[in-house]
Design a protein around this motif. Structure first.
Motif, PDB file in Angstrom:
ATOM      1  N   GLU A 130      67.879  39.240  42.023  1.00 41.99           N
ATOM      2  CA  GLU A 130      67.797  40.265  40.991  1.00 41.99           C
ATOM      3  C   GLU A 130      68.579  39.872  39.738  1.00 41.99           C
ATOM      4  O   GLU A 130      68.208  40.250  38.624  1.00 41.99           O
ATOM      5  CB  GLU A 130      68.301  41.599  41.539  1.00 41.99           C
ATOM      6  N   LEU A 131      69.661  39.139  39.911  1.00 38.51           N
ATOM      7  CA  LEU A 131      70.424  38.676  38.744  1.00 38.51           C
ATOM      8  C   LEU A 131      69.552  37.753  37.896  1.00 38.51           C
ATOM      9  O   LEU A 131      69.508  37.863  36.660  1.00 38.51           O
ATOM     10  CB  LEU A 131      71.687  37.951  39.197  1.00 38.51           C
ATOM     11  N   GLN A 132      68.857  36.863  38.558  1.00 36.12           N
ATOM     12  CA  GLN A 132      67.926  35.960  37.873  1.00 36.12           C
ATOM     13  C   GLN A 132      66.832  36.759  37.176  1.00 36.12           C
ATOM     14  O   GLN A 132      66.491  36.509  36.007  1.00 36.12           O
ATOM     15  CB  GLN A 132      67.322  35.008  38.910  1.00 36.12           C
ATOM     16  N   ASP A 133      66.280  37.755  37.886  1.00 34.70           N
ATOM     17  CA  ASP A 133      65.216  38.579  37.314  1.00 34.70           C
ATOM     18  C   ASP A 133      65.707  39.342  36.080  1.00 34.70           C
ATOM     19  O   ASP A 133      65.015  39.408  35.059  1.00 34.70           O
ATOM     20  CB  ASP A 133      64.702  39.573  38.356  1.00 34.70           C
ATOM     21  N   MET A 134      66.903  39.936  36.190  1.00 33.84           N
ATOM     22  CA  MET A 134      67.407  40.753  35.084  1.00 33.84           C
ATOM     23  C   MET A 134      67.756  39.903  33.875  1.00 33.84           C
ATOM     24  O   MET A 134      67.614  40.340  32.726  1.00 33.84           O
ATOM     25  CB  MET A 134      68.626  41.554  35.540  1.00 33.84           C
ATOM     26  N   ALA A 135      68.205  38.667  34.107  1.00 31.57           N
ATOM     27  CA  ALA A 135      68.451  37.770  32.980  1.00 31.57           C
ATOM     28  C   ALA A 135      67.168  37.537  32.211  1.00 31.57           C
ATOM     29  O   ALA A 135      67.157  37.479  30.965  1.00 31.57           O
ATOM     30  CB  ALA A 135      69.037  36.452  33.480  1.00 31.57           C
ATOM     31  N   GLY A 136      66.065  37.412  32.946  1.00 35.70           N
ATOM     32  CA  GLY A 136      64.770  37.253  32.294  1.00 35.70           C
ATOM     33  C   GLY A 136      64.326  38.509  31.587  1.00 35.70           C
ATOM     34  O   GLY A 136      63.775  38.453  30.473  1.00 35.70           O
ATOM     35  N   VAL A 137      64.570  39.661  32.192  1.00 30.76           N
ATOM     36  CA  VAL A 137      64.135  40.937  31.614  1.00 30.76           C
ATOM     37  C   VAL A 137      64.826  41.201  30.277  1.00 30.76           C
ATOM     38  O   VAL A 137      64.199  41.661  29.315  1.00 30.76           O
ATOM     39  CB  VAL A 137      64.407  42.087  32.608  1.00 30.76           C
ATOM     40  N   VAL A 138      66.130  40.918  30.196  1.00 32.14           N
ATOM     41  CA  VAL A 138      66.857  41.208  28.957  1.00 32.14           C
ATOM     42  C   VAL A 138      66.706  40.086  27.929  1.00 32.14           C
ATOM     43  O   VAL A 138      67.200  40.196  26.799  1.00 32.14           O
ATOM     44  CB  VAL A 138      68.357  41.476  29.228  1.00 32.14           C
ATOM     45  N   GLY A 139      66.040  38.999  28.306  1.00 27.90           N
ATOM     46  CA  GLY A 139      65.803  37.907  27.376  1.00 27.90           C
ATOM     47  C   GLY A 139      66.985  36.999  27.165  1.00 27.90           C
ATOM     48  O   GLY A 139      67.120  36.380  26.095  1.00 27.90           O
ATOM     49  N   LEU A 140      67.845  36.873  28.169  1.00 29.36           N
ATOM     50  CA  LEU A 140      69.010  36.004  28.040  1.00 29.36           C
ATOM     51  C   LEU A 140      68.570  34.542  28.122  1.00 29.36           C
ATOM     52  O   LEU A 140      67.946  34.131  29.097  1.00 29.36           O
ATOM     53  CB  LEU A 140      70.020  36.315  29.153  1.00 29.36           C
ATOM     54  N   ARG A 141      68.929  33.768  27.087  1.00 32.29           N
ATOM     55  CA  ARG A 141      68.542  32.367  27.068  1.00 32.29           C
ATOM     56  C   ARG A 141      69.738  31.423  27.052  1.00 32.29           C
ATOM     57  O   ARG A 141      69.602  30.241  27.308  1.00 32.29           O
ATOM     58  CB  ARG A 141      67.661  32.097  25.841  1.00 32.29           C
ATOM     59  N   ASP A 142      70.908  31.924  26.697  1.00 30.01           N
ATOM     60  CA  ASP A 142      72.134  31.138  26.775  1.00 30.01           C
ATOM     61  C   ASP A 142      73.307  32.111  26.843  1.00 30.01           C
ATOM     62  O   ASP A 142      73.113  33.327  26.780  1.00 30.01           O
ATOM     63  CB  ASP A 142      72.284  30.202  25.564  1.00 30.01           C
ATOM     64  N   GLN A 143      74.494  31.563  26.996  1.00 30.10           N
ATOM     65  CA  GLN A 143      75.671  32.412  26.964  1.00 30.10           C
ATOM     66  C   GLN A 143      76.720  31.765  26.063  1.00 30.10           C
ATOM     67  O   GLN A 143      76.901  30.562  26.085  1.00 30.10           O
ATOM     68  CB  GLN A 143      76.193  32.696  28.382  1.00 30.10           C
ATOM     69  N   ARG A 144      77.394  32.610  25.252  1.00 29.02           N
ATOM     70  CA  ARG A 144      78.223  32.124  24.160  1.00 29.02           C
ATOM     71  C   ARG A 144      79.673  31.846  24.547  1.00 29.02           C
ATOM     72  O   ARG A 144      80.424  31.289  23.759  1.00 29.02           O
ATOM     73  CB  ARG A 144      78.221  33.163  23.033  1.00 29.02           C
ATOM     74  N   PHE A 145      80.085  32.257  25.749  1.00 24.90           N
ATOM     75  CA  PHE A 145      81.494  32.151  26.091  1.00 24.90           C
ATOM     76  C   PHE A 145      81.869  30.708  26.398  1.00 24.90           C
ATOM     77  O   PHE A 145      81.236  30.043  27.219  1.00 24.90           O
ATOM     78  CB  PHE A 145      81.816  33.048  27.294  1.00 24.90           C
TER      79      PHE A 145
END
Length: 970
Positions: A130-145
């Protein structure tokens, strides 16, 4: 994952539980939706077909609101509330995809991903995360931290970014045989902890630490999942949205790609499961959320203990031998069936047609059981049929039949949610029926009161967040005295429901019963010395049951397996009628059946005096129905019960037995007598998965099929008819119903009689429906449409009957029956001063043939004897010592476990391991009405031992020799 068969229900996770209330209309993303009052915005959106991203929410858990991924905007309100914790309101306008909401969600996901390993391609949850799925749903493509200059610690790296050892890292816990816990992948969503609390009710998990240091913990410091209080029900694994908690089978075999809905083949709860596969390889079993019996929950057996189906011990080829001292010889199906048919025909020719019989199985389907009893009545032409229900719940059939008019429980399992007072008598649901126990515990945590009547302090007496209001720790064998004393209090204190009795019962019979029950000899003060139950405690329990609101009684084998089992059942029915606790939700009399199809095996006519539907063979009109359907004349004389078969075998009158799916040598009482009876027979046909103990005395072995390899139906403890669906092809070549048909046809062909021509179990169910009134409207099409149905299901109740006796009893007026206490013939004395009672343990099932061939043995490697520390001390027994357990019937040896769960003077053991052979101790005393054995009361002595007894050693050697199989070339 694509579902191969989803016959009913919406399988989506709606985020939060359903509610009941007045209709509320609101608008979500421009769509108008109407839902019950109290529904969350998240669930309302799901009903409207709009998915709101979520990680901490699930529709089998109360809303939690921690992940902040499900935020929405609501017109007229400040901020962005969590949709899972926000209830709907009339006229509410909700936006789930505003720019602000999308920005917040993406930021939240960034934070999650910053502390999560990005090994998705090699992760065991890849494609099912579900974490993988939700990353796709919100359109996450990278992380800035980025890591600060001094280095950054995460929970998943063994070293931090500066190269130092990472103190936050915890290695994977693979102590549990079925699943792993990987702290590195945990997002601390709390779903596992909440599932353990809200669904299972064990409270084994918690979140330790705060903030960044938060992590899931099983038990205390130093505990792992195996050593903790975790019962391995799988609720946490199913709840986990990542690979933190993951089945080992998925890690090994990969993510399943298809599923088939079927029914568990363990206890009488009858849980629905999705068997999830890759091709024809079973990867895992997950509880089906729309299963009406289990509502998406499971126990360790149904969830994980299916490995016996592919165990190396399983026999896949038919085998025969002339005598039991010879090794087995593998043969073709044709030769084995021809050999068996010739043997049985020869016995009948020599000794008469009543010299053979059958034993049906409570583990096989309704259709298979129906055919086995048909085999003896329509092929052997006698009524010599019996079932293992004889040795567990036959008093239920008699007692409830006499009082209510039907031989089954009154409620569905959902009913417990409406109970105010629950009486558990002679049952241990947390071990024997754990999924029902979880539902019961949930109701108790909500405020219902509990009365436990049991010699042993079972877990329900006191465990996490529940405690019984009363524990009546009676002496074994005094059930009738206690139940009668409870009724005495209700009648003499005028706590009974007079209007219910006048309307629904025979008033004249009640007055006679009231005169009997009011006698001072039944008062708690008079029975206290006999039962060991304090009078004031018993009086308080009676008042609570009579005045506490909806009162429900659940009972098990601790009621039925007594010389007065039937009397106790009738006494329980009397209590329910006295208080008006019949005919609505939250009340009733509910037998907890021990095996998956005990109810069905009784329904199908497995007893020697009854045809399917509990109709006596002496009735010509009933026989005419089956004579017309089967084309034979049916014997009007009842046949032999199992004890009668064994007695007749010893005396030389009974010579042939077909035993399907039962192990009477291990499960029936007085093992020596069972062995003598089997040894005296000329042909014993065992039809099973493994060479069980009974097969030591068999001449023909027909390999059986598991529940995964067949179609059919089971009927659970609530009368629910559930579909069993073929998940894979039978490894032995045939389903069990086909094998019974082939045996019947081998005999019929040799005698020139018409053959059977069933091609699918659906045809057998059609025959059952045509001949059995309670099943008249049942067919596979209905079960595919509805998922399940509770009998009676006929023109009078076309949708089935979730609750029985709503407007009146099946027999017309409810019947009060006098319940006079009669002491068992099994008495303690100087030689045998202790009382032995027996039961089950959570991880094992019945005689253990299935569960002993799974990793469940890690929790129960052997049967042990529970003994009170006082009784142990006077005998010089210490924890773990070998002790000899002796009775008037025999003796065995096992290790001792000292515990105050049992009272002084009482010892307890299980019967899951054949090396113990606990039933060599039990006697042949039985229920006066049904011959149900008195397993629960045996006078014994306990003393120190050097190890297994001489009898155990000789038994093991005889079993070893009996299981020899010649190599195929020989």
């Amino acid at each position: 994952m694509k579902d191969f068969i989803i016959p009913w229900g919406d399988d989506r996770d709606m985020g939060t539980p359903a509610t009941e209330g007045a209709p509320i209309t609101l608008e979500i993303d421009g769509f108008e939706v109407t839902v019950p009052e109290g529904t969350s915005v998240m669930r309302a959106a799901a009903i409207a077909g709009i998915k709101v991203p979520k990680l901490c929410a699930s529709d089998n858990l109360e809303a939690f609101g921690s992940c902040r991924l499900c935020v929405v905007e609501i017109e007229g309100r400040r901020g962005t509330p969590a949709s899972c914790t926000t209830p709907v309101a009339p006229g509410m306008v909700v936006r789930t995809q505003s720019e602000q909401v999308k920005k917040i969600r993406k930021g939240v996901m960034e934070l999650y991903i910053s502390d999560h390993p990005l090994d998705c391609l090699t992760c065991s949850a890849n494609g099912d995360c579900e974490l993988q799925d939700m990353a796709g749903v919100v359109g996450l493509r990278d992380q800035r931290f980025e890591a600060p200059e001094g280095g950054m610690r995460t929970h998943f790296a063994t070293r931090d970014t500066s190269g130092q050892v990472n103190p936050e890292y915890r290695p994977k816990d693979d102590s549990n045989p079925y699943f792993t816990y990987d702290p590195a992948k945990c997002i601390v969503c709390n779903r596992c902890v909440r599932a353990c609390e809200e669904v299972q009710g064990t409270f084994a998990l918690t979140i330790e630490g705060r903030g960044f240091d938060s992590r899931v913990s099983a038990g205390g410091a130093g505990d792992d999942f195996l050593s903790s209080d975790c019962v391995s029900c799988g609720a946490c694994v199913q709840a986990c949205p990542t690979a933190t908690l993951q089945e080992k089978s998925v890690i090994e075999l990969g993510t399943p790609t298809r599923s088939v809905i079927t029914t568990c083949a363990y206890c009488g709860v009858g849980c629905s499961f999705k068997a999830e596969l890759n091709g024809d390889e079973l990867v895992r079993m997950t509880p089906y959320k729309h299963g009406a019996a289990n509502r998406g929950h499971s126990c360790v057996k149904g969830r994980f203990a299916y490995g016996y189906a592919t165990h190396a011990d399983r026999i896949l080829s038919p085998m025969i031998r002339e005598t039991i001292d010879e090794p087995w010889r593998e043969v073709s199906w044709e030769e084995a069936l021809g050999f068996a048919a010739a043997k049985m025909r020869g016995i009948q020719a020599k000794y008469g047609r009543k010299a053979v019989g059958v034993i049906t199985s409570s583990r096989c389907t309704n259709e298979e059981t129906y055919l086995v009893q048909k085999l003896t009545r329509a092929v052997f032409l006698n009524n010599n049929t019996d079932t293992c229900a004889r040795v567990c719940h036959s008093p239920t059939g008699y007692g409830l039949g006499q009082t209510f008019g039907t031989s089954a429980g009154t409620q569905n399992f959902d009913s417990v949610a409406k109970a105010d007072v629950v009486v558990v008598i002679g049952a241990n649901p947390t071990d024997g029926h754990p999924v029902f126990a979880s539902r019961l515990k949930k109701r108790l945590r909500a405020g219902a009161k509990l009365i436990v009547i049991d010699p042993r302090r079972i877990d329900l007496v006191k465990s996490a967040h529940i405690e019984a209001a009363h524990h009546l720790a009676l002496r074994p064998g005094t059930n009738v005295a206690v139940v009668t004393a409870l009724a005495h209090v209700i009648v003499t204190e005028k706590l009974y429901d007079e209007s219910f009795i006048r309307q629904r019962c025979d008033w004249d019979e009640f007055e006679e019963y009231a005169e009997f029950i009011s006698d001072v000899r039944h008062a708690p003060e008079m029975t206290e010395m006999l039962t060991g139950v304090p009078a004031e405690e018993l009086r308080a329990a009676a008042r609570l049951y009579a005045t506490g609101g909806n009162g429900a009684i659940y009972y098990g084998l601790g009621v039925t397996e007594h010389s007065q089992g039937s009397t106790t059942v009738m006494g329980i029915a009397n209590l329910a009628m006295l208080t008006g606790n019949i005919g609505r939700e939250g009340v009733g009399v509910n037998p907890l059946r021990g095996q998956n199809n005990v109810q069905g095996s009784c329904d199908m006519g497995s007893f020697p005096h009854e045809l399917p539907g509990y109709r006596h063979v002496k009735n010509a009109d009933v026989r005419a129905i089956f004579e017309s359907a089967w084309g034979v004349e049916i014997d009007a004389e009842p046949g032999l019960r199992i004890p009668n078969m064994l007695d007749a075998a010893v005396s030389g009158q009974f010579k042939g037995l077909y035993c399907q799916g039962e192990d009477i040598l291990q499960s029936d009482p007085d093992t020596r007598h069972v062995a003598a009876g089997l040894a005296a027979m000329d042909c014993v046909i065992v039809h099973d998965l493994f060479l069980n103990e009974t097969a030591n005395y068999a001449h023909v072995f027909l390999p059986g099929s598991t529940f995964l390899e067949k179609d059919g139906t089971f009927t659970n403890a609530e009368r629910r008819i559930n579909r069993v669906r073929k998940v894979m092809a039978p490894r032995n070549g045939y389903a069990d119903w086909e094998i019974t048909q082939m045996l019947a046809n081998a005999i019929l062909k040799a005698e020139g009689r018409p053959l059977w021509h069933y091609t699918h179990p659906a045809q057998i169910m059609e025959e059952i429906a045509a001949t059995t009134p309670g099943f008249a409207n049942v067919d596979y099409a209905m079960l595919e449409e509805k998922g399940s149905v509770q009998w009676p299901c006929n023109d009078a109740a076309p949708e089935g009957s979730p609750i029985m006796h709503v407007d009146g009893f099946v027999r017309g007026k409810g019947r009060f029956i006098v319940t006079e206490y009669v002491a068992t013939e099994e008495r303690t004395g100087p030689r045998f001063p202790l009382l032995l009672t027996t039961g089950r343990i959570l991880s094992q099932y019945n005689v253990g043939a299935q569960t002993r061939r799974t990793p469940n043995t890690v929790w129960h490697t052997e049967d042990v004897l529970e003994i009170h520390p006082h009784d142990a001390e006077v005998r010089g027994v210490k924890e773990g010592d070998w002790v000899k357990l002796a009775s008037r019937s025999g003796e065995t040896a096992m290790r001792a476990h000292l515990t105050d769960r049992v009272s002084p003077g009482v010892v307890y053991t299980t019967f899951h391991h054949p090396t113990t052979q606990a039933n060599v101790i039990t006697t042949d005393y039985s229920d006066w009405a049904t011959n149900c054995p008195e397993y629960k009361v045996t006078a014994v002595q306990v003393g120190l031992s050097n190890g297994p007894t001489e009898w155990q050693e000789s038994y093991e050697e005889q079993a070893r020799l009996s299981r020899r199989i010649l190599p195929a070339a020989e």
